[in-house]
Write an enzyme that holds these catalytic residues in place. Structure first.
Site, PDB file in Angstrom:
ATOM      1  N   GLU A 280     -60.267 101.728  18.695  1.00 24.91           N
ATOM      2  CA  GLU A 280     -61.448 101.419  19.497  1.00 24.91           C
ATOM      3  C   GLU A 280     -62.518 102.506  19.437  1.00 24.91           C
ATOM      4  O   GLU A 280     -63.660 102.281  19.831  1.00 24.91           O
ATOM      5  CB  GLU A 280     -61.054 101.125  20.953  1.00 24.91           C
ATOM      6  CG  GLU A 280     -60.541 102.312  21.728  1.00 24.91           C
ATOM      7  CD  GLU A 280     -60.111 101.904  23.137  1.00 24.91           C
ATOM      8  OE1 GLU A 280     -58.903 101.782  23.349  1.00 24.91           O
ATOM      9  OE2 GLU A 280     -60.976 101.726  24.009  1.00 24.91           O
ATOM     10  N   ARG A 447     -60.433 117.630  -0.168  1.00 32.31           N
ATOM     11  CA  ARG A 447     -60.044 117.886  -1.563  1.00 32.31           C
ATOM     12  C   ARG A 447     -61.302 118.076  -2.424  1.00 32.31           C
ATOM     13  O   ARG A 447     -61.368 117.634  -3.572  1.00 32.31           O
ATOM     14  CB  ARG A 447     -59.208 116.730  -2.127  1.00 32.31           C
ATOM     15  CG  ARG A 447     -58.284 117.156  -3.252  1.00 32.31           C
ATOM     16  CD  ARG A 447     -57.734 115.966  -4.034  1.00 32.31           C
ATOM     17  NE  ARG A 447     -56.669 116.403  -4.920  1.00 32.31           N
ATOM     18  CZ  ARG A 447     -56.180 115.676  -5.910  1.00 32.31           C
ATOM     19  NH1 ARG A 447     -56.634 114.461  -6.143  1.00 32.31           N
ATOM     20  NH2 ARG A 447     -55.226 116.141  -6.679  1.00 32.31           N
ATOM     21  N   SER A 529     -52.195 106.954  -1.472  1.00 30.66           N
ATOM     22  CA  SER A 529     -53.185 107.771  -0.773  1.00 30.66           C
ATOM     23  C   SER A 529     -52.530 109.120  -0.562  1.00 30.66           C
ATOM     24  O   SER A 529     -51.837 109.320   0.433  1.00 30.66           O
ATOM     25  CB  SER A 529     -53.567 107.133   0.563  1.00 30.66           C
ATOM     26  OG  SER A 529     -54.395 108.033   1.278  1.00 30.66           O
ATOM     27  N   GLY A 531     -49.918 110.005  -1.943  1.00 33.38           N
ATOM     28  CA  GLY A 531     -48.606 109.451  -1.612  1.00 33.38           C
ATOM     29  C   GLY A 531     -48.788 108.313  -0.635  1.00 33.38           C
ATOM     30  O   GLY A 531     -49.570 107.390  -0.869  1.00 33.38           O
ATOM     31  N   ASP A 536     -49.275 100.252   4.239  1.00 33.94           N
ATOM     32  CA  ASP A 536     -49.343  99.260   5.309  1.00 33.94           C
ATOM     33  C   ASP A 536     -49.324  97.866   4.705  1.00 33.94           C
ATOM     34  O   ASP A 536     -49.537  97.690   3.504  1.00 33.94           O
ATOM     35  CB  ASP A 536     -50.614  99.468   6.141  1.00 33.94           C
ATOM     36  CG  ASP A 536     -51.858  99.497   5.275  1.00 33.94           C
ATOM     37  OD1 ASP A 536     -52.248  98.430   4.771  1.00 33.94           O
ATOM     38  OD2 ASP A 536     -52.446 100.592   5.081  1.00 33.94           O
ATOM     39  N   GLU A 616     -28.798 115.419 -20.111  1.00 33.22           N
ATOM     40  CA  GLU A 616     -29.647 114.839 -19.054  1.00 33.22           C
ATOM     41  C   GLU A 616     -30.290 113.533 -19.536  1.00 33.22           C
ATOM     42  O   GLU A 616     -30.399 112.562 -18.789  1.00 33.22           O
ATOM     43  CB  GLU A 616     -30.723 115.839 -18.634  1.00 33.22           C
ATOM     44  CG  GLU A 616     -30.164 116.989 -17.797  1.00 33.22           C
ATOM     45  CD  GLU A 616     -31.188 118.082 -17.539  1.00 33.22           C
ATOM     46  OE1 GLU A 616     -31.288 118.534 -16.392  1.00 33.22           O
ATOM     47  OE2 GLU A 616     -31.871 118.510 -18.506  1.00 33.22           O
TER      48      GLU A 616
HETATM   49  C1  GLA Z   1     -52.617 112.074  -5.334  1.00 33.96           C
HETATM   50  C2  GLA Z   1     -51.452 111.196  -5.717  1.00 33.96           C
HETATM   51  C3  GLA Z   1     -50.674 111.828  -6.837  1.00 33.96           C
HETATM   52  C4  GLA Z   1     -51.592 112.052  -8.016  1.00 33.96           C
HETATM   53  C5  GLA Z   1     -52.780 112.885  -7.606  1.00 33.96           C
HETATM   54  C6  GLA Z   1     -53.814 112.969  -8.723  1.00 33.96           C
HETATM   55  O1  GLA Z   1     -52.202 113.240  -4.740  1.00 33.96           O
HETATM   56  O2  GLA Z   1     -50.635 110.948  -4.625  1.00 33.96           O
HETATM   57  O3  GLA Z   1     -49.577 111.028  -7.196  1.00 33.96           O
HETATM   58  O4  GLA Z   1     -52.009 110.809  -8.510  1.00 33.96           O
HETATM   59  O5  GLA Z   1     -53.435 112.338  -6.472  1.00 33.96           O
HETATM   60  O6  GLA Z   1     -54.901 113.725  -8.376  1.00 33.96           O
END
Ligand code: GLA
Length: 731
Positions: A280, A447, A529, A531, A536, A616
């Protein structure tokens, strides 16, 4: 559907909505107010006897009840409470006239029932076939303002899901301002509840918090313009003694990716109110005569059988009725390698080819070229907004690179951050007013970047054209859609009203995404975003998977994925095996454990295979084969949380096929101590009285003992050991 889910008793004026296991009831009372009666286990009974009336001091009485001081909306459970009618609790609707008069008076004016599920213009919403859902629209009216409020209910009986949304229409002669519109409200006349919310931060999203609902208004939300890392738009209400398997629990999940708020409060008479809707703050939506406002959707579900079932209801709803497109099913999602943690900004075309070659040899199915391929972008200070391939850096055209990767047998994916702009970009130099910024103030950077004004169509169109131009150059089959900051400077230099910028921004974003998926139906889009900062149900309508967290540490991920599982299915959770020491925490965890954790998601890798030993690489081949084998079960099975990794010494979870013929049990030891006691993990959801065979050891177990006493996790030495059992029912 055999029976109608929505019933209206004309005499009693009671609406009953039935799903398979739940009933939801409302009543239009003698004065035309819409009161909420009941939400809980399925019943054919009527709950209007729950309403009580008493003369309560300082709880006012509507004028038309005359001398009856026992009637007060301050004490009655309401379906859609608004300011101004004597209810002093937190309202779902707050309206103000141009003259500054607050409040309204909503009375029942009619209703409509239809088959199928309503949709909402410009906004994501649960979708369902004609035979899978029903819609109820209840019209409420404020006579003085000539304002119409339509409460929408979408019922998916099989999934025990009821969705809600609100449409407000101004039929009056003057503009009004919507100061607050929540999409769903639940009033309970009694009960003792806990509220479960999901808080967090960048790289540590969706920690579960369970607190008692008391005489304090608990309010979570986001004023960041995105749903946020800090709180997820998901609320669960549980009886205080409810557990994973027992007790009445309710969920509300917001199908929206911008700012939101959720509230829960126990009132003066020990009644509980829970609400979810738009934030709101910075919201004062001008509604001109003849215009309509759509409040986004909330998905609600109830289970009398604990938190686990509420989560499973949401999982099914999101899997089947929110996600769309060719990649709706997890089984169709390619196992990918992402270049970010492998090389960050420092790569050229050859680096990408090398990664692809290594990946192809291991069975990986797609290569994703992350940030750094466009404009002037060798670090995160420049380039956003200039979506032109940097051929000099790649050493070739995009088409040449993609063709080479395709020739290795891999699909190709690419990263974008379409909503953002760096000041050091050609786009910013040409259109500085396209960035959100307040007049006479320097904007807040995040950023090092600014936010593009997606409330303006010309901005959305320009970026859309740029993105399409890149996608049209080569065979690109996946797009990672990132947004790496919160929105702070809420001011548009365009023509829209300043009060609606954040909401219009979301409409612009959704319009972009809708156009993108229509133009490229074979494109898989993964949301991101930083991560999981915009994880949502709204985004999941366009992007069936979302990068769950920038934190790829397997131990932290058990907690992040635990919290995420309360509202979202495994098929939506972007999850990758990364290098050790982990780039976010420095922790070293075995490849086996990293694999087991990443497998409960959309599986992939995020490391430079070139640095791994042959042993591995062999192990990775095995992981990929296992995952491919299990993806169908992981996607379609019922998910059970078997422990709480925030408080238990183990993280354990399970997927059981719907027919209970197969189960996968996963566990990670979070603690190791000298002379370690054995932890036993109780398995859930198996068929009673059956035998199950562990497909690896061929050992047979009784389902009853598995569910009563569990499986032993034997770990005497070494940290973060992991376990996994693939159990199959024996004939
Ligand atoms: C974000 C994303 C990452 C990567 C960077 C690139 O932090 O979550 O996985 O893509 O941006 O700048």
């Amino acid at each position: 559907m055999t029976t109608m889910a929505i019933k209206f008793n004309e005499t009693e004026k009671i609406f009953s909505i039935h799903t398979k296991n739940s009933t939801y009831q409302m009543k239009v009372d003698a004065y035309g107010f819409l009161l909420h009666l009941y939400y809980g286990r399925r019943t054919d009974g009527t709950a209007d006897y729950l309403l009580t009336y008493a003369d309560r001091g300082f709880s006012g009485n509507p004028y038309d009840v005359g001398q009856d001081r026992t009637y007060s909306l301050d004490a009655l459970p309401q379906e859609f409470p608004c300011r101004g009618n004597g209810d002093f609790r937190s309202p779902a609707l707050d309206v103000k006239t141009a003259d500054g008069v607050y409040g309204c008076d909503l009375r029942y004016a009619g209703h409509r029932v239809s088959t199928g599920k309503y949709s909402i213009p410009g906004l994501p919403a649960v979708h369902a076939g004609e035979g899978e859902a029903e819609t109820l629209e209840i019209i409420l009216k404020d006579e003085a303002m000539n304002l119409q409020v339509c409460l929408l209910y979408g019922i998916l009986p099989e999934l025990d899901v009821i969705t809600r949304a609100v449409r407000v229409q101004n039929d009056g002669k003057d503009s009004v301002f919507l100061e607050k519109v929540q999409s769903a409200c639940l009033d309970f006349v009694g009960g003792r509840f806990d509220l479960l919310t999901f808080y967090g931060r960048h790289a540590m999203e969706r920690n579960m918090q369970r607190t008692a609902v008391t005489h304090v208004c608990q309010r979570i939300g986001s004023r960041r313009g995105t749903s946020s890392h800090q709180y997820n738009p998901l609320l669960l209400l549980a009886e205080q003694d409810a557990t994973e398997e027992h007790g009445a629990c309710y969920a509300m999940s917001f199908v929206y990716s911008g700012g939101f708020q959720g509230e829960a409060e126990r009132d003066q008479y020990n009644q509980t109110r829970m609400m979810l809707g738009l934030c709101e703050e910075q919201f004062s939506y001008p509604l001109a005569p003849g215009s309509v406002f759509h409040a986004p959707e909330v998905i609600m579900t109830y289970s009398g059988e604990g938190l686990g079932q509420v989560s499973r209801n949401l999982h099914k709803c999101i899997n089947r009725h929110v996600c769309r497109g060719n990649y709706k099913n997890l089984t169709s999602r390619p196992i990918l390698v992402n270049s970010w943690e492998a090389s960050y900004f420092h790569f050229d075309g050859q680096t990408i080819r090398n990664l692809a070659r290594e990946a192809a040899a291991l069975g990986v199915e797609m290569l994703v070229m992350d940030d750094g391929w466009f404009g002037k972008r060798d670090d995160d200070n420049s380039g956003l907004g200039d979506w032109h391939v940097n051929e000099k850096k790649l050493g070739c055209s995009l088409k040449e690179l993609v063709d080479d990767v395709n020739a290795l047998g891999l699909k190709f994916g690419i990263w974008f951050e379409p909503e953002m702009i760096n000041e050091d970009s050609a786009l910013y130099r040409a259109h500085p007013d396209w960035a959100l910024a307040r007049p006479n103030r320097k904007p807040v950077r995040g950023r090092g970047q600014l936010v593009l004004d997606f409330s303006r169509k010309e901005v959305v169109d320009a970026i859309f054209d740029q993105v399409c131009d890149v996608l049209d150059q080569a065979n690109i089959e996946y797009l990672k859609w990132d947004i790496n900051r919160s929105i702070c400077d809420v001011y548009t230099h365009g023509e829209n009203s300043q009060e609606t910028v954040l909401y219009d921004y979301m409409l612009g974003l959704y319009d972009f995404l809708e156009r993108l998926i229509n133009r490229y139906p074979n494109l898989l889009i993964e949301g991101c975003s930083g991560g999981g900062g915009r994880f949502d149900a709204g985004m999941l309508y366009y992007t069936p998977q979302i990068w769950c967290s920038d934190n790829t540490d397997a131990v932290d991920r058990t907690r992040i994925q635990y919290g995420t599982s309360f509202g979202y299915p495994v098929s939506t959770v972007g999850s990758h095996v990364s290098a050790v020491p982990n780039h976010q925490t420095g922790r070293v965890v075995s490849l086996k454990t990293r694999g087991i954790v990443a497998m409960s998601g959309t599986f992939g890798y995020e490391l430079d295979f070139g640095r791994l030993s042959d042993a591995e690489k062999d192990e990775i081949r095995g992981q990929i084969a296992t995952y491919k084998d299990l993806a169908g079960l992981i996607q379609n099975g019922d998910y059970h949380r078997l422990s709480n990794p925030f408080t238990d010494e183990t993280a354990a979870w399970e997927v059981v096929s719907e027919d209970k013929d197969e189960a996968l049990v996963f566990a990670v030891m979070l603690e190791i101590h000298g002379n370690m006691p054995v932890s036993y993990i109780k398995v859930r959801g198996l068929a009673p009285g059956a035998l199950y065979m562990d497909m690896e050891t061929k050992k047979t177990y009784s389902s009853d003992i598995l569910m009563e006493s569990g499986l032993p996790l034997v770990a005497w030495f070494g940290s973060h050991q992991s376990f996994y059992w693939h159990l199959k029912r024996q004939a």
